[in-house]
Design an enzyme around this catalytic site. Structure first.
Site, PDB file in Angstrom:
ATOM      1  N   ILE A 160       0.901  -1.049   0.077  1.00  0.00           N
ATOM      2  CA  ILE A 160       0.006   0.163  -0.085  1.00  0.00           C
ATOM      3  C   ILE A 160       0.938   1.315  -0.137  1.00  0.00           C
ATOM      4  O   ILE A 160       1.477   1.691   1.203  1.00  0.00           O
ATOM      5  CB  ILE A 160      -1.084   0.122   1.150  1.00  0.00           C
ATOM      6  CG1 ILE A 160      -1.746  -1.373   1.173  1.00  0.00           C
ATOM      7  CG2 ILE A 160      -1.824   1.363   1.043  1.00  0.00           C
ATOM      8  CD1 ILE A 160      -2.515  -1.642  -0.122  1.00  0.00           C
ATOM      9  N   THR A 161       0.420   1.931  -1.203  1.00  0.00           N
ATOM     10  CA  THR A 161       1.658   3.255  -1.246  1.00  0.00           C
ATOM     11  C   THR A 161       1.270   4.213  -0.257  1.00  0.00           C
ATOM     12  O   THR A 161       0.076   4.493  -0.077  1.00  0.00           O
ATOM     13  CB  THR A 161       1.413   3.722  -2.809  1.00  0.00           C
ATOM     14  OG1 THR A 161       1.748   2.779  -3.905  1.00  0.00           O
ATOM     15  CG2 THR A 161       2.600   4.947  -3.051  1.00  0.00           C
ATOM     16  N   GLU A 368      -0.775  -0.293 -10.141  1.00  0.00           N
ATOM     17  CA  GLU A 368      -2.216  -0.017 -10.585  1.00  0.00           C
ATOM     18  C   GLU A 368      -2.461  -0.887 -11.780  1.00  0.00           C
ATOM     19  O   GLU A 368      -3.015  -0.523 -12.957  1.00  0.00           O
ATOM     20  CB  GLU A 368      -2.282   1.441 -11.145  1.00  0.00           C
ATOM     21  CG  GLU A 368      -2.461   2.321 -10.007  1.00  0.00           C
ATOM     22  CD  GLU A 368      -3.053   3.694 -10.066  1.00  0.00           C
ATOM     23  OE1 GLU A 368      -4.152   3.633 -10.997  1.00  0.00           O
ATOM     24  OE2 GLU A 368      -2.891   4.679  -9.194  1.00  0.00           O
TER      25      GLU A 368
HETATM   26  N1  COS Z   1     -15.490  -0.545 -14.130  1.00  0.00           N
HETATM   27  C1  COS Z   1     -16.443  -0.830 -13.233  1.00  0.00           C
HETATM   28  N2  COS Z   1     -16.846  -2.286 -13.256  1.00  0.00           N
HETATM   29  C2  COS Z   1     -16.211  -3.109 -13.912  1.00  0.00           C
HETATM   30  C3  COS Z   1     -14.864  -2.721 -14.710  1.00  0.00           C
HETATM   31  C4  COS Z   1     -14.523  -1.387 -14.658  1.00  0.00           C
HETATM   32  N3  COS Z   1     -13.667  -1.068 -15.426  1.00  0.00           N
HETATM   33  N4  COS Z   1     -14.442  -3.751 -15.116  1.00  0.00           N
HETATM   34  C5  COS Z   1     -15.080  -5.040 -14.870  1.00  0.00           C
HETATM   35  N5  COS Z   1     -16.247  -4.247 -14.050  1.00  0.00           N
HETATM   36  C6  COS Z   1     -17.304  -5.229 -13.294  1.00  0.00           C
HETATM   37  C7  COS Z   1     -17.653  -6.278 -14.336  1.00  0.00           C
HETATM   38  O1  COS Z   1     -18.600  -5.898 -15.127  1.00  0.00           O
HETATM   39  C8  COS Z   1     -18.303  -7.237 -13.297  1.00  0.00           C
HETATM   40  O2  COS Z   1     -19.239  -6.917 -12.919  1.00  0.00           O
HETATM   41  P1  COS Z   1     -20.775  -7.990 -13.415  1.00  0.00           P
HETATM   42  O3  COS Z   1     -20.464  -9.224 -12.763  1.00  0.00           O
HETATM   43  O4  COS Z   1     -21.952  -7.384 -12.574  1.00  0.00           O
HETATM   44  O5  COS Z   1     -20.984  -8.177 -14.644  1.00  0.00           O
HETATM   45  C9  COS Z   1     -17.255  -7.169 -12.225  1.00  0.00           C
HETATM   46  O6  COS Z   1     -16.772  -5.855 -12.225  1.00  0.00           O
HETATM   47  C10 COS Z   1     -16.032  -8.170 -12.415  1.00  0.00           C
HETATM   48  O7  COS Z   1     -15.261  -8.133 -13.499  1.00  0.00           O
HETATM   49  P2  COS Z   1     -14.560  -9.419 -14.181  1.00  0.00           P
HETATM   50  O8  COS Z   1     -15.345 -10.368 -14.208  1.00  0.00           O
HETATM   51  O9  COS Z   1     -14.141  -8.601 -15.364  1.00  0.00           O
HETATM   52  O10 COS Z   1     -13.638  -9.187 -12.957  1.00  0.00           O
HETATM   53  P3  COS Z   1     -12.093 -10.262 -13.069  1.00  0.00           P
HETATM   54  O11 COS Z   1     -12.247 -10.727 -11.825  1.00  0.00           O
HETATM   55  O12 COS Z   1     -12.215 -11.067 -14.378  1.00  0.00           O
HETATM   56  O13 COS Z   1     -11.065  -9.274 -13.076  1.00  0.00           O
HETATM   57  C11 COS Z   1      -9.628  -7.645 -14.021  1.00  0.00           C
HETATM   58  C12 COS Z   1     -10.726  -8.264 -14.127  1.00  0.00           C
HETATM   59  C13 COS Z   1      -8.247  -8.711 -14.265  1.00  0.00           C
HETATM   60  C14 COS Z   1      -9.389  -6.664 -15.120  1.00  0.00           C
HETATM   61  C15 COS Z   1      -9.159  -7.098 -12.737  1.00  0.00           C
HETATM   62  O14 COS Z   1      -9.125  -7.935 -11.610  1.00  0.00           O
HETATM   63  C16 COS Z   1      -8.025  -6.170 -12.622  1.00  0.00           C
HETATM   64  O15 COS Z   1      -7.933  -4.878 -13.089  1.00  0.00           O
HETATM   65  N6  COS Z   1      -6.812  -6.676 -11.845  1.00  0.00           N
HETATM   66  C17 COS Z   1      -5.666  -5.962 -11.764  1.00  0.00           C
HETATM   67  C18 COS Z   1      -5.812  -5.004 -10.309  1.00  0.00           C
HETATM   68  C19 COS Z   1      -4.995  -4.131 -10.320  1.00  0.00           C
HETATM   69  O16 COS Z   1      -5.078  -3.006 -11.018  1.00  0.00           O
HETATM   70  N7  COS Z   1      -4.363  -4.018  -9.132  1.00  0.00           N
HETATM   71  C20 COS Z   1      -3.498  -2.734  -8.751  1.00  0.00           C
HETATM   72  C21 COS Z   1      -3.941  -2.427  -7.345  1.00  0.00           C
HETATM   73  S1  COS Z   1      -3.773  -0.625  -7.446  1.00  0.00           S
HETATM   74  S2  COS Z   1      -1.734  -0.323  -7.152  1.00  0.00           S
END
Ligand code: COS
Length: 384
Positions: A160-161, A368
């Protein structure tokens, strides 16, 4: 699929860039090497940015903030990162931590948290990742259960940054384990809340001035109204937040790359080998030209993505923001590596900033969302 993403830089944007550059060069850059060498928090940067109102420019005026647009916020982050990437995490993480609140919190919760950030009395971090739930963020194990007028949190967040220096933490936790992503909720935790603790600092490759720690929740009890939005909406809020903040990582990447190019140009101008300036050699000229070309392309993509977030038109927002983050951070890694190369042996020493910049740049390809996850987001958007 929409491919348009028009933006226009205004005189105000130019004025913000000039003002931040002056502060960055005067009050932040002189401490950057020491902050890195001692792995200490850049308190001088926090004071200078806060005094000038550049620590959280994105907070809307209704909550005491500057109400700056997304491109202006990117420019602030870019100019600070040009001299010290650690310090640029002050405005960047204030945006990341507060965006879930701005997007989805009740008016009361906004009024409770946002003014303290706008006024510089508090900072805010973002708690999504866990050791076993990084790219697969929905696999998190931190739990929150309702208990009367409170929520009780148990679990551990990782990497956590700005943890420890932030007063507020936006924390995602499972409230309904059977629903996976749709059973996750978002909360705001204060560092004085009972049952909350910050772990020791990670020993990192770069961004050493920005503390990165675990967060521990042991029957951490917070008032019921600190939930962001409805139960079960936390994961969507978390991902939507990233759609708005990935351009800020792109901006950081553009900034550190520009800093490395500027340092490389001045060094190459002075450096003589084979009886003449190394800038006389086309091999060096072509490297500098490539670096400049890549930075310019990255900068424009970052502003296009930021402008799309600002426009209210969400078409393709996720794809554009993932592209901006991945492209700019790959450019930052390439450009900072080439800058070290152009410095030769000197570039590998801590006597020049490019060594630090190359180490700092690496994280922009990871946090991110790794650049592999960005490519997954882009591909999903193309193939849906
Ligand atoms: N905005 C809003 N809702 C979103 C979204 C977005 N950009 N992307 C997906 N969702 C929604 C989906 O529509 C889904 O909802 P429903 O079930 O109601 O349709 C829900 O969120 C889950 O989405 P999904 O099934 O695509 O989730 P996954 O578990 O497959 O994960 C990824 C998707 C891999 C893209 C996500 O886990 C991710 O971004 N991982 C990286 C996390 C990250 O960036 N970590 C860094 C932390 S901050 S340093």
């Amino acid at each position: 699929m929409s491919t348009t993403g028009l933006y226009q830089l205004t005189e105000e944007h130019d004025a913000i860039r000039a003002a931040v550059r002056e502060i960055a060069e005067r009050a932040i850059e002189p401490f950057a090497a020491e902050v890195d060498a001692e792995s200490r928090y850049p308190i001088e940067a926090q004071k200078a940015l806060t005094a000038a109102g550049f620590h959280a420019t994105h907070i809307p005026e209704a909550y005491g903030g500057e109400g700056a647009d997304a491109i202006a916020t990117c420019i602030v982050i870019e100019e600070v990162a040009r001299v010290d990437m650690s310090a640029s995490l002050i405005p960047a993480v204030n945006k990341l931590g507060s965006m879930p609140i701005i997007l989805s919190a009740s008016e009361e919760l906004k009024q409770k948290v946002l003014p303290s950030i706008a006024e510089g009395r508090a900072m805010i971090s973002y708690g999504l990742s866990e050791r076993e739930a990084g790219s697969d963020a929905a696999a998190m194990r931190t739990r929150a259960r309702r208990d009367g007028d409170t929520w009780v949190l148990n679990g551990t967040k990782a990497w956590i940054t700005n943890s420890g220096v932030s007063e507020w933490y936006t924390v995602m936790a499972v409230t309904d384990p059977e629903k996976r992503a749709n059973g996750i909720s978002a909360f705001v935790v204060h560092r004085d809340d009972p049952g909350f603790a910050v772990g020791p600092k990670e020993r990192k490759m770069g961004i050493k001035g920005s503390p990165t720690c675990e967060l521990y929740f042991t029957d951490c009890t917070i008032p019921a109204d600190r939930i962001i939005g409805e139960p079960g909406t936390g994961f969507k809020t978390a991902l939507r937040t990233l759609d708005f903040t990935r351009p800020t990582i792109g901006a950081q990447a553009v900034g550190v790359a520009q800093g490395a190019l500027d340092a490389a140009v001045s060094y190459a101008r002075e450096r003589k080998q084979f009886g003449r300036a190394v800038t006389d050699f086309q091999g060096v000229q072509f490297m500098l030209a490539d670096m400049s070309m890549q930075i310019e392309a990255a900068r424009h993509l970052v502003y296009v993505a930021a402008a799309r977030g600002e426009s209210g038109d969400d078409t393709d927002l996720g794809r554009l923001c993932a592209a901006a983050k991945a492209f700019a951070s790959d450019v930052a890694m390439k450009v900072t590596t080439d800058a070290v190369q152009l410095f030769g042996g000197a570039g590998y020493t801590q006597d020049f900033p490019v060594e630090r910049m190359m180490r700092d740049a690496k994280i922009t390809q990871i946090y991110e969302g790794t650049n592999q996850i960005q490519r997954l987001v882009i591909a999903r958007s193309l193939l849906k």
